[in-house]
Scaffold this active site. Sequence first.
Site, PDB file in Angstrom:
ATOM      1  N   LYS A   1      -9.600   1.425  14.943  1.00 44.68           N
ATOM      2  CA  LYS A   1      -8.344   1.447  15.424  1.00 44.68           C
ATOM      3  C   LYS A   1      -8.089   1.573  16.912  1.00 44.68           C
ATOM      4  O   LYS A   1      -7.284   0.813  17.495  1.00 44.68           O
ATOM      5  CB  LYS A   1      -7.655   2.874  14.874  1.00 44.68           C
TER       6      LYS A   1
ATOM      7  N   TYR B   1     -14.200   4.092  11.411  1.00 40.14           N
ATOM      8  CA  TYR B   1     -12.583   3.807  11.077  1.00 40.14           C
ATOM      9  C   TYR B   1     -11.907   4.120  12.316  1.00 40.14           C
ATOM     10  O   TYR B   1     -11.164   3.175  12.874  1.00 40.14           O
ATOM     11  CB  TYR B   1     -12.096   4.787   9.956  1.00 40.14           C
TER      12      TYR B   1
ATOM     13  N   GLY C   1       0.814  -1.268  -0.159  1.00 45.79           N
ATOM     14  CA  GLY C   1       0.095   0.175  -0.083  1.00 45.79           C
ATOM     15  C   GLY C   1       0.763   1.150  -0.103  1.00 45.79           C
ATOM     16  O   GLY C   1       2.235   1.114   0.017  1.00 45.79           O
TER      17      GLY C   1
ATOM     18  N   GLY D   1     -18.410  13.347   9.647  1.00 50.40           N
ATOM     19  CA  GLY D   1     -16.976  12.252  10.532  1.00 50.40           C
ATOM     20  C   GLY D   1     -16.004  13.390  10.493  1.00 50.40           C
ATOM     21  O   GLY D   1     -15.314  13.043  11.377  1.00 50.40           O
TER      22      GLY D   1
ATOM     23  N   SER E   1      -4.143   5.680  14.607  1.00 53.67           N
ATOM     24  CA  SER E   1      -4.418   6.673  13.827  1.00 53.67           C
ATOM     25  C   SER E   1      -4.855   7.695  14.766  1.00 53.67           C
ATOM     26  O   SER E   1      -5.254   7.596  16.017  1.00 53.67           O
ATOM     27  CB  SER E   1      -5.746   6.537  13.059  1.00 53.67           C
TER      28      SER E   1
ATOM     29  N   THR F   1      -7.295   9.255  14.772  1.00 47.34           N
ATOM     30  CA  THR F   1      -8.689   9.580  15.111  1.00 47.34           C
ATOM     31  C   THR F   1      -9.167   8.905  16.170  1.00 47.34           C
ATOM     32  O   THR F   1     -10.177   9.215  16.747  1.00 47.34           O
ATOM     33  CB  THR F   1      -9.330   8.617  13.717  1.00 47.34           C
TER      34      THR F   1
ATOM     35  N   ASN G   1      -9.096  11.092   0.094  1.00 49.35           N
ATOM     36  CA  ASN G   1      -8.136  12.158   0.928  1.00 49.35           C
ATOM     37  C   ASN G   1      -7.704  13.297  -0.098  1.00 49.35           C
ATOM     38  O   ASN G   1      -7.830  13.267  -1.230  1.00 49.35           O
ATOM     39  CB  ASN G   1      -6.907  11.232   1.482  1.00 49.35           C
ATOM     40  N   LEU G   2      -7.500  14.252   0.760  1.00 48.38           N
ATOM     41  CA  LEU G   2      -7.290  15.598   0.109  1.00 48.38           C
ATOM     42  C   LEU G   2      -6.160  15.446  -0.961  1.00 48.38           C
ATOM     43  O   LEU G   2      -6.470  15.984  -1.949  1.00 48.38           O
ATOM     44  CB  LEU G   2      -6.907  16.610   1.154  1.00 48.38           C
TER      45      LEU G   2
ATOM     46  N   ASP H   1      -0.221  -9.189   1.682  1.00 48.39           N
ATOM     47  CA  ASP H   1      -1.034  -7.901   1.011  1.00 48.39           C
ATOM     48  C   ASP H   1      -2.200  -8.509   0.189  1.00 48.39           C
ATOM     49  O   ASP H   1      -1.692  -9.364  -0.693  1.00 48.39           O
ATOM     50  CB  ASP H   1      -0.319  -6.670   0.314  1.00 48.39           C
TER      51      ASP H   1
HETATM   52  C1  WQD Z   1      -8.331  16.208   5.364  1.00 48.64           C
HETATM   53  C2  WQD Z   1      -8.934  17.380   5.290  1.00 48.64           C
HETATM   54  C3  WQD Z   1     -11.191  17.270   4.901  1.00 48.64           C
HETATM   55  C4  WQD Z   1     -10.934  15.853   0.601  1.00 48.64           C
HETATM   56  C5  WQD Z   1      -6.919  10.930   7.186  1.00 48.64           C
HETATM   57  C6  WQD Z   1      -7.034   9.633   6.793  1.00 48.64           C
HETATM   58  C7  WQD Z   1      -7.238   8.842   8.032  1.00 48.64           C
HETATM   59  C8  WQD Z   1      -6.477   9.088   8.995  1.00 48.64           C
HETATM   60  C9  WQD Z   1      -6.666  10.632   9.604  1.00 48.64           C
HETATM   61  C10 WQD Z   1      -4.369   7.994   9.501  1.00 48.64           C
HETATM   62  C11 WQD Z   1     -10.298  17.302   5.755  1.00 48.64           C
HETATM   63  C12 WQD Z   1     -10.454  17.908   3.582  1.00 48.64           C
HETATM   64  C13 WQD Z   1     -10.561  16.082   1.789  1.00 48.64           C
HETATM   65  C14 WQD Z   1     -11.449  16.737  -0.123  1.00 48.64           C
HETATM   66  C15 WQD Z   1     -11.611  18.383   1.345  1.00 48.64           C
HETATM   67  N1  WQD Z   1      -4.880   8.839   9.011  1.00 48.64           N
HETATM   68  N2  WQD Z   1     -11.053  17.322   2.385  1.00 48.64           N
HETATM   69  N3  WQD Z   1     -11.813  17.875   0.284  1.00 48.64           N
HETATM   70  O1  WQD Z   1     -10.343  12.919   6.919  1.00 48.64           O
HETATM   71  O2  WQD Z   1      -8.194  13.921   8.122  1.00 48.64           O
HETATM   72  O3  WQD Z   1      -8.376  11.182   7.446  1.00 48.64           O
HETATM   73  O4  WQD Z   1      -6.389  11.243   8.413  1.00 48.64           O
HETATM   74  O5  WQD Z   1      -4.747   6.983  10.163  1.00 48.64           O
HETATM   75  O6  WQD Z   1      -6.794   7.414   7.705  1.00 48.64           O
HETATM   76  O7  WQD Z   1      -7.848   9.205   5.868  1.00 48.64           O
HETATM   77  O8  WQD Z   1      -8.092  13.157   5.569  1.00 48.64           O
HETATM   78  O9  WQD Z   1      -7.499  13.925   3.513  1.00 48.64           O
HETATM   79  O10 WQD Z   1      -9.679  12.796   3.956  1.00 48.64           O
HETATM   80  O11 WQD Z   1      -9.246  15.193   4.636  1.00 48.64           O
HETATM   81  O12 WQD Z   1     -12.040  19.423   1.664  1.00 48.64           O
HETATM   82  O13 WQD Z   1     -11.657  16.263  -1.434  1.00 48.64           O
HETATM   83  O14 WQD Z   1      -9.244  17.699   3.718  1.00 48.64           O
HETATM   84  O15 WQD Z   1     -12.492  17.711   4.840  1.00 48.64           O
HETATM   85  O16 WQD Z   1     -10.491  18.733   6.318  1.00 48.64           O
HETATM   86  P1  WQD Z   1      -8.869  12.876   7.040  1.00 48.64           P
HETATM   87  P2  WQD Z   1      -8.566  13.718   4.313  1.00 48.64           P
END
Ligand code: WQD
Length: 339
Positions: free
Chosen positions: A154, A150, A11, A295, A125, A127, A200-201, A32
């Site tokens: 964890k 999620y 991954g 969430g 995480s 979270t 993810n962003l 994997d």
């Molecule tokens: C980041 C920010 C969104 C997408 C991640 C991992 C999770 C955990 C925690 C390790 C947020 C904003 C996102 C988009 C946006 N990591 N966003 N438009 O939710 O913090 O979770 O970190 O365990 O596994 O997924 O990450 O990248 O989804 O979001 O505005 O198209 O970007 O609202 O503020 P998140 P993310």
Amino acid sequence: MKTVLLTGGLGFIGSHIAVNLIESDYKVIIADDLSNSKIETLDKIEKITGKSPIFYQVDVCERKLLEKTFSENRIDSVVHLAGYKSVAESTQEPIKYYRNNLISTLTVLEEMQKYKIAQFVFSSSATVYGSENPVPYKEDMKIGNCTNPYGHTKLISEEIARDVAKANPYISVMMLRYFNPVGAHSSGLIGEEPQGEPSNLMPYICKVASGEYEYLSVFGNDYPTKDGTGVRDYIHVEDLAEGHVKALEYLKNNPGSHIFNLGTGQGYSVLEILEAFEKANNVKISYRIEPRRPGDLSEFYADPSKANEVLDWRAERTVEDMCRDSWNYVLTNSKTDKF
Ligand code: WQD
């Protein structure tokens, strides 16, 4: 040479950990199921390091199938990353997340008990800190009240690992609480390439930059943060991977149960990341403000001082490095000559 079983090792995060472990003279075995990774990554790990890990295509929830990995190799430690990781998807499909993320952890720990394997490093995480804790998050804070399934998977996995360590004094466990891993290996050979539409962003921004998507949906600009958009602690995946090698070294010499935050300690908003990406790569990213995503928390970032001091590890790479390396991965692997 010590042998490490890396579940989820093809991954995004796992492949970077595999590279760092091999470069630190570990023998690496990867298990994997390729549900969110590609077999080609194995060759890329070999291209970077000159060594190819032993690979088992296996769903680590399937104990009979996983057994082969343990019976055919003398494993000293396990780094367990295999699991689903989308906060958003977990709110829509909780049973899928509880089943996969908990059964995989239980199955790996059962095999470790059977084969008397001493070290378990778990991909946890941020979270797990839930919605009640003030930022920056510290390891000794009360965990729980997660805002999504999620995070709960964890949290429960951490409790399982701690109880297994209590029941088996020869097993030491280490929870590594990741914040937001982004970026890619400097070679551009391995990076983040989620199957289907990214949640993810950073991978989403990359798809807007490459023209695959028209604009980025910014999920909410009415949070109580510096510019109203969500704030996160983005950490370069290479820093994160280096943290795992340090964690494993520490665990080998310090039995028991340990927790470390792997973050930079610095929070960046969505709009700050978008701007940093545009500046680092000289591209324009269109965006639209949309409603908040279920969430999501408004803001979280780490207090990384414990890992800095105890593991002698610190995230060194900048947000500019993260943006540049993320985009370099896309450019290196793009099939078109559009750029
Ligand atoms: C980041 C920010 C969104 C997408 C991640 C991992 C999770 C955990 C925690 C390790 C947020 C904003 C996102 C988009 C946006 N990591 N966003 N438009 O939710 O913090 O979770 O970190 O365990 O596994 O997924 O990450 O990248 O989804 O979001 O505005 O198209 O970007 O609202 O503020 P998140 P993310």
